[in-house]
Motif scaffolding. Structure first.
Motif, PDB file in Angstrom:
ATOM      1  N   ALA A 763       0.833  -1.212   0.000  1.00  0.00           N
ATOM      2  CA  ALA A 763       0.000   0.000   0.000  1.00  0.00           C
ATOM      3  C   ALA A 763       0.863   1.255   0.000  1.00  0.00           C
ATOM      4  O   ALA A 763       0.552   2.235  -0.692  1.00  0.00           O
ATOM      5  CB  ALA A 763      -0.930  -0.010   1.220  1.00  0.00           C
ATOM      6  N   ASP A 764       1.959   1.243   0.771  1.00  0.00           N
ATOM      7  CA  ASP A 764       2.864   2.395   0.776  1.00  0.00           C
ATOM      8  C   ASP A 764       3.492   2.607  -0.590  1.00  0.00           C
ATOM      9  O   ASP A 764       3.699   3.742  -1.029  1.00  0.00           O
ATOM     10  CB  ASP A 764       3.959   2.194   1.830  1.00  0.00           C
ATOM     11  N   THR A 765       3.815   1.515  -1.270  1.00  0.00           N
ATOM     12  CA  THR A 765       4.391   1.635  -2.609  1.00  0.00           C
ATOM     13  C   THR A 765       3.392   2.239  -3.579  1.00  0.00           C
ATOM     14  O   THR A 765       3.722   3.153  -4.349  1.00  0.00           O
ATOM     15  CB  THR A 765       4.847   0.249  -3.109  1.00  0.00           C
ATOM     16  N   LEU A 766       2.167   1.756  -3.546  1.00  0.00           N
ATOM     17  CA  LEU A 766       1.155   2.287  -4.462  1.00  0.00           C
ATOM     18  C   LEU A 766       0.822   3.740  -4.149  1.00  0.00           C
ATOM     19  O   LEU A 766       0.541   4.527  -5.060  1.00  0.00           O
ATOM     20  CB  LEU A 766      -0.117   1.436  -4.382  1.00  0.00           C
ATOM     21  N   SER A 767       0.844   4.101  -2.878  1.00  0.00           N
ATOM     22  CA  SER A 767       0.465   5.467  -2.503  1.00  0.00           C
ATOM     23  C   SER A 767       1.459   6.501  -3.009  1.00  0.00           C
ATOM     24  O   SER A 767       1.122   7.697  -3.055  1.00  0.00           O
ATOM     25  CB  SER A 767       0.338   5.577  -0.978  1.00  0.00           C
ATOM     26  N   GLN A 768       2.645   6.077  -3.382  1.00  0.00           N
ATOM     27  CA  GLN A 768       3.647   7.008  -3.897  1.00  0.00           C
ATOM     28  C   GLN A 768       3.500   7.261  -5.388  1.00  0.00           C
ATOM     29  O   GLN A 768       4.278   8.022  -5.966  1.00  0.00           O
ATOM     30  CB  GLN A 768       5.054   6.473  -3.598  1.00  0.00           C
ATOM     31  N   THR A 769       2.510   6.635  -6.014  1.00  0.00           N
ATOM     32  CA  THR A 769       2.285   6.817  -7.438  1.00  0.00           C
ATOM     33  C   THR A 769       1.737   8.210  -7.710  1.00  0.00           C
ATOM     34  O   THR A 769       0.902   8.725  -6.971  1.00  0.00           O
ATOM     35  CB  THR A 769       1.297   5.761  -7.964  1.00  0.00           C
ATOM     36  N   SER A 770       2.205   8.797  -8.788  1.00  0.00           N
ATOM     37  CA  SER A 770       1.724  10.110  -9.202  1.00  0.00           C
ATOM     38  C   SER A 770       0.491   9.924 -10.076  1.00  0.00           C
ATOM     39  O   SER A 770       0.563   9.339 -11.154  1.00  0.00           O
ATOM     40  CB  SER A 770       2.820  10.863  -9.961  1.00  0.00           C
ATOM     41  N   TYR A 771      -0.650  10.412  -9.609  1.00  0.00           N
ATOM     42  CA  TYR A 771      -1.887  10.274 -10.366  1.00  0.00           C
ATOM     43  C   TYR A 771      -2.648  11.596 -10.470  1.00  0.00           C
ATOM     44  O   TYR A 771      -3.823  11.611 -10.837  1.00  0.00           O
ATOM     45  CB  TYR A 771      -2.794   9.208  -9.750  1.00  0.00           C
ATOM     46  N   GLY A 772      -1.999  12.707 -10.174  1.00  0.00           N
ATOM     47  CA  GLY A 772      -2.650  13.994 -10.337  1.00  0.00           C
ATOM     48  C   GLY A 772      -3.637  14.295  -9.230  1.00  0.00           C
ATOM     49  O   GLY A 772      -3.685  13.625  -8.193  1.00  0.00           O
ATOM     50  N   GLU A 773      -4.445  15.298  -9.456  1.00  0.00           N
ATOM     51  CA  GLU A 773      -5.411  15.748  -8.447  1.00  0.00           C
ATOM     52  C   GLU A 773      -6.741  15.025  -8.648  1.00  0.00           C
ATOM     53  O   GLU A 773      -7.709  15.584  -9.168  1.00  0.00           O
ATOM     54  CB  GLU A 773      -5.589  17.262  -8.551  1.00  0.00           C
ATOM     55  N   LEU A 774      -6.777  13.788  -8.252  1.00  0.00           N
ATOM     56  CA  LEU A 774      -7.989  12.985  -8.351  1.00  0.00           C
ATOM     57  C   LEU A 774      -8.535  12.758  -6.948  1.00  0.00           C
ATOM     58  O   LEU A 774      -7.986  11.971  -6.166  1.00  0.00           O
ATOM     59  CB  LEU A 774      -7.699  11.652  -9.043  1.00  0.00           C
ATOM     60  N   LYS A 775      -9.610  13.442  -6.606  1.00  0.00           N
ATOM     61  CA  LYS A 775     -10.143  13.368  -5.249  1.00  0.00           C
ATOM     62  C   LYS A 775     -10.627  11.959  -4.919  1.00  0.00           C
ATOM     63  O   LYS A 775     -10.464  11.496  -3.780  1.00  0.00           O
ATOM     64  CB  LYS A 775     -11.294  14.362  -5.101  1.00  0.00           C
TER      65      LYS A 775
END
Length: 965
Positions: A763-775
């Motif tokens: 989960a920590d690895t995925l949370s570092q993904t850059s996906y822009g301002e998607l609420k």
């Protein structure tokens, strides 16, 4: 009598005539089929069905079970079966629930229209076809007879519904149809398709224009020189090529031109997710396969074929409207059969390994050939070759990589899960285990055994443990294995320091012997004494001090960081030269039995303890009860060390002086305002304290009791600075205890901690993904950690029973994790491709999110995504360049390049579909349409309409003509 009989006869004749009249009246509406043909009965049956549908209306038809047409939101159909001449037919009535919508408007290009509505410009319609495998009428006379039957039946019903009959081969999608317009006009329909070998003339707009004009112009006219005012509307559909590696490299080169100009460096991305956080562990399939671009020209007037030829050279950038839609992969929803590799799939395998870990007592049992239970293991649980194992261990124990090298240690809420930090050694081991041997229990056991061997080698060779902090306190919020590894890293660090100190001592022995006694004094000379910039409270040490040393809970006196007034050093005693280990002068404090300032000593830090060591001490307290003071007994070594250091720093100190410094709450001062007043550590304050010497006060009742343990320890404690004391932390003993724990860890205890750490690290690895301002994505990531914490909590106590329901909870958690992972993959892919058009990727993701969430847990086929998620998003003018750059100009050596036969190219790409609607409108009055009657109102009707759809290799034409019958 005669008269009476005569009247009776007349009365009977009247009754007879009345009965005959009634019988004749009853026979007026009687349908006599004794002489009717089968065709007439077939027409009557069609008429009855149509009357029933007309009387019901749309609302009642919906109640009676009308079916929503596939790929439509408001078009429904009802079906009825018929028989004629030993053949079975079915008739379908298509209708809409919103009668105000104009289904035949060409300018709107309603994407929700049915194919028949788009081809012929109709709204509601009938289709009659045979119940056969092909579903079409191959015999032309039969098709004409079917169409005539329906037309007669609709005329009897006074219905204006158009009717169609599918004809010819099914691949041609051909129809014939007819519609009564309620006046003297009748509209006839015809549609057909050319599946190959399209004439060159019909590949271009000029030829298509002349094809339409030929339907109403005289055949002897030269269409190239005569002008005909025709309305047209056009829609071109483009599609990017599959986003494979080579294509994406070209797209990134185009999309990053501005970045290259700013930085001077070009992007060298070979796969779409190379810059994503998960790329170290796996390469995800790009969920966004491409984009469709629809360029629309609204209805305009054209007068000649030359104008159409010029229109063919027009760039799509000149279109009035651009619409786009993504092409998504088919394995994005639950229930799809795509074999998708990601963290979720591997975590599910790790849960299976946890379930199997209860089958053995020791880790070695899973890899030992002599283990009788090894035969029960699945033969597919292979162990990777040694080369793979060595590569993993080399990456784990890479030299020079320390825990401090990684600033970001995971998501801010990840500490709710008791695992290891993302970049720690054990967390990296868990992530590697997910992909080692497909995460089976045998491969995990083998990798763990080799992992522990490497850890022991680091211990024996005094090599720093990589990816672990070698100082500070142990983080008790992490799993026990991580605590043990952190303890071992600290022990190795202390071991290395002792080795360095020993070598320095041997090398500098002669130099140390030549030093004078005055140079060895620490902290007395005002010119050589350390003078840090700030005051500190309590004991002074290069390490932090545990609060367990404060039995009273009150802070110790502060240490002066400024030298005393020069007058205070005029009278030096012999104790000044024997003082050792002083960290500085304590603010305004004097020794009770000596006219000297109190010095704070350097003290040892409290011994570090892991979670299990704290539990052992707590159990010891419960065993001993309240027969002794906890701090005095269990912290005896710490207290002895502090007293020895205080004696060394203050040779003339007494027990009361130590209490005043270590536990001020146990020293009760007299009520003397001047004597008890304390201010800043200036020379004037110290001078005043010397005038008020000796300090007045007494020990608390607790410390003045007979046989007090603290006083006994004070009397027996030698005067030794910390440099000469035995370390409180026995690094050799604690290091061996850690290795013993790692080597004798039970399989289920290892897997329980691995599951917690793996979920948290993934989960920590995925949370570092850059996906822009998607609420929506931010909320999903925030909610993921509380969702994981609940089912993982039973694993944190290390007492999970084998038959617990936790295993099923963990499997369900893997499904939830997969959902978030798929959403994140789509968000990252959209952001990667459309980061220069943030509005586009935000709205596309929002549309997909609203489409995806309601379908969680439902059984869907692989085609559901492509069929149902087909949202069209309008592209604004300033965003067109971003989408245009995705159509990378083709190179000469690309295999898909072909001879271009159509115009309107977009960066060298021709449209995959071209749709045109030609129409001609005439006024009813003043031409041949008004010759049949004067009752027709003055209006303009669409006399000719042609819908053309296709490419250079496929052409479909649908024509409707209005005639005066």
């Amino acid at each position: 009598m005669a008269s009476s009989s005569t009247s009776k006869i007349e009365t009977d004749d009247e009754f007879t005539e009345q009965e005959e009249d009634e019988d004749e009246g009853n026979l007026v509406h009687f349908d006599d089929f004794t002489l009717a043909s089968s065709w007439e009965r077939f027409i009557s049956e069609i008429e009855a069905i149509c009357r029933l549908w007309m009387s019901d209306g749309p609302n009642n038809l919906l109640i009676k079970g009308a079916v929503l047409v596939e790929d439509s939101n408001h078009l429904y159909k009802v079906k009825s079966e018929l028989k004629y001449a030993m053949k079975s037919y079915y008739m379908e009535y298509y209708f809409e629930t919103n009668p105000d919508v104009d289904g035949g408007s060409p300018a709107g290009w309603d994407f929700d229209m049915h194919d028949m509505q788009l081809c012929f410009g109709v709204k509601e319609f009938l289709v009659i076809a045979p119940q056969s495998a092909s579903g079409v009428v191959l015999d032309a006379p039969e098709a004409s007879k079917l169409l005539s039957s329906v037309a007669i039946a609709l005329s009897n019903c006074s219905s204006l519904w158009p009717a169609f009959v599918p004809v010819h081969d099914p691949s041609r999608i051909a129809y014939i149809g007819i519609q009564s317009m309620g006046t003297v006009f009748t509209r006839r329909f015809e549609a057909d398709r050319i599946g190959s070998q399209v004439p060159v003339k019909l590949m271009h707009l000029e030829g298509l224009y002349e094809l339409f004009v030929s339907k109403f112009a005289y055949s002897t006219l030269d269409l190239t020189v005569h002008n005909f005012k025709v309305r047209y509307a056009m829609k071109l559909t483009y599609k990017t090529l599959h986003f494979d590696d080579g294509y994406m490299k070209g797209f990134d080169a185009e999309n990053n031109k501005s970045d290259e100009d700013l930085t001077g460096e070009a992007s060298d991305v070979t796969q779409w997710d190379d810059d994503c956080s998960w790329s170290q562990w796996y390469s995800a399939e790009d969920p966004v396969k491409g984009f469709k671009l629809i360029a629309i020209w609204s209805e305009k007037m054209v007068e000649s074929s030359m104008e159409m030829a010029e229109l063919e050279n027009t760039s799509p950038h000149e279109a009035e409207k651009w619409l786009m839609s993504p092409s998504l992969a088919t394995n994005l929803l639950e229930g799809s059969k795509g074999n998708r590799i990601g963290f979720a799939s591997q975590l599910l395998l790790l849960v299976d390994a946890l379930q199997m870990s209860f089958d053995a007592q020791f880790i070695e049992d899973f890899v030992s050939a002599e283990n009788p239970g090894s035969d029960n293991l699945n033969s597919s649980m292979f162990i990777p070759p040694p080369t793979v194992r060595d590569r993993v261990l080399k990456e784990l124990f890479i030299e020079g990589v320390q825990f401090s090298d990684f600033a970001d240690n995971g998501h801010k809420t990840s500490r709710a899960i008791k695992g290891a930090p993302l970049y720690s050694l054990f967390a990296q081991f868990c992530l590697h285990s997910l992909w080692f041997g497909n995460c089976n229990i045998r491969a995990i056991a083998m990798l763990w055994i080799e992992f522990v061997r490497e850890v022991r080698w680091c211990w024996e060779e005094s090599q720093l443990l990589p990816r672990m902090p070698a100082n500070g306190s142990i983080d008790l919020s992490t799993c026990l294995i991580n605590q043990k590894l952190q303890m071992l890293a600290i022990c190795i660090e202390k071991k290395c320091q002792l080795n360095e100190d020993y070598e320095d001592c041997i090398g500098n022995l002669e130099h140390i012997d030549s030093m004078t006694e005055e140079e060895s004094v620490v902290g007395d000379d005002p010119l050589s004494m350390q003078t840090p910039s700030e005051d500190v409270s309590g004991k002074v040490d290069s390490f932090s001090t545990s609060d367990d040393l404060l039995s009273s809970g009150i802070k110790k006196s502060t240490v002066s960081r400024q030298p005393e007034n020069v007058k205070l050093f005029d009278d030096k005693k012999s104790s000044d030269f024997t003082r050792r280990g002083s960290a500085g002068i304590v603010n305004s404090m004097m020794l009770l039995k000596s006219y000297q300032s109190m010095h704070a000593p350097y003290t040892q830090e409290a011994p570090l303890m892991t979670e299990d060591m704290h539990e052992e001490r707590l159990q010891a307290v419960e065993a001993f009860g309240d027969s002794f003071n906890f701090s005095a007994q269990l912290e005896r070594d710490i207290l002895t060390s502090d007293m020895s250091a205080f004696k060394a720093a203050n040779p003339d100190a007494v027990f009361e002086d130590f209490i005043r410094w270590h536990s001020p709450g146990d020293w009760e001062e007299d009520d003397n305002p001047e004597g008890s007043r304390s201010s800043s550590s200036s020379g004037l304050d110290i001078e005043k304290s010397k005038h008020n010497w000796p300090p007045e006060g007494r020990l608390s009742k607790r410390m003045s009791e007979h046989g007090n343990l603290w006083r006994k320890i004070w009397n027996s404690a030698p005067a030794l600075p910390t440099s000469e004391q035995k370390p409180l932390l026995d690094s050799n003993r604690e290091g061996e205890k850690v290795l013993h724990y790692l080597e004798t860890l039970k399989p289920h205890q290892l897997l329980e901690q691995m599951v917690c750490t793996a979920f948290r690290a993934a989960a920590d690895t995925l949370s570092q993904t850059s996906y822009g301002e998607l609420k929506q994505m931010v909320a999903e990531i925030e909610q993921l950690y509380p969702t994981m914490a609940s089912p993982l909590r039973p694993l944190q106590v290390n007492h999970l029973p084998p038959d617990s329901d936790t295993i099923e909870d963990l499997r369900r958690l893997s499904v939830d994790f997969e959902r978030v992972e798929k959403l994140l993959t789509i968000a990252a892919s959209l952001h990667h491709k459309l980061y220069r058009a943030p509005r586009l990727y935000r709205e596309i993701f929002s549309d997909y999110y609203r489409f995806y969430i309601p379908k969680i847990g439902t059984d869907l086929t692989e085609d559901d995504v492509e069929k149902k998620f087909d949202k069209k998003l309008e592209v604004r003018n300033h965003e067109r360049e971003v989408l245009s750059n995705m159509f990378v100009p083709p190179t000469a050596n690309q295999s898909w390049r072909k001879v271009l036969s159509m115009g309107n190219l977009l960066n060298g790409h021709e449209p995959i579909l071209r749709e045109i609607i030609f129409s001609l409108r005439d006024s009813v009055s003043g031409n041949h349409y008004a010759a049949c009657g004067d009752s027709v109102s003055q209006q303009e009707i669409e006399t000719y309409r042609m819908y053309i759809c296709g490419t250079s290799n496929d052409l479909r034409v649908a024509l409707s003509i209005v005639s005066c019958d």
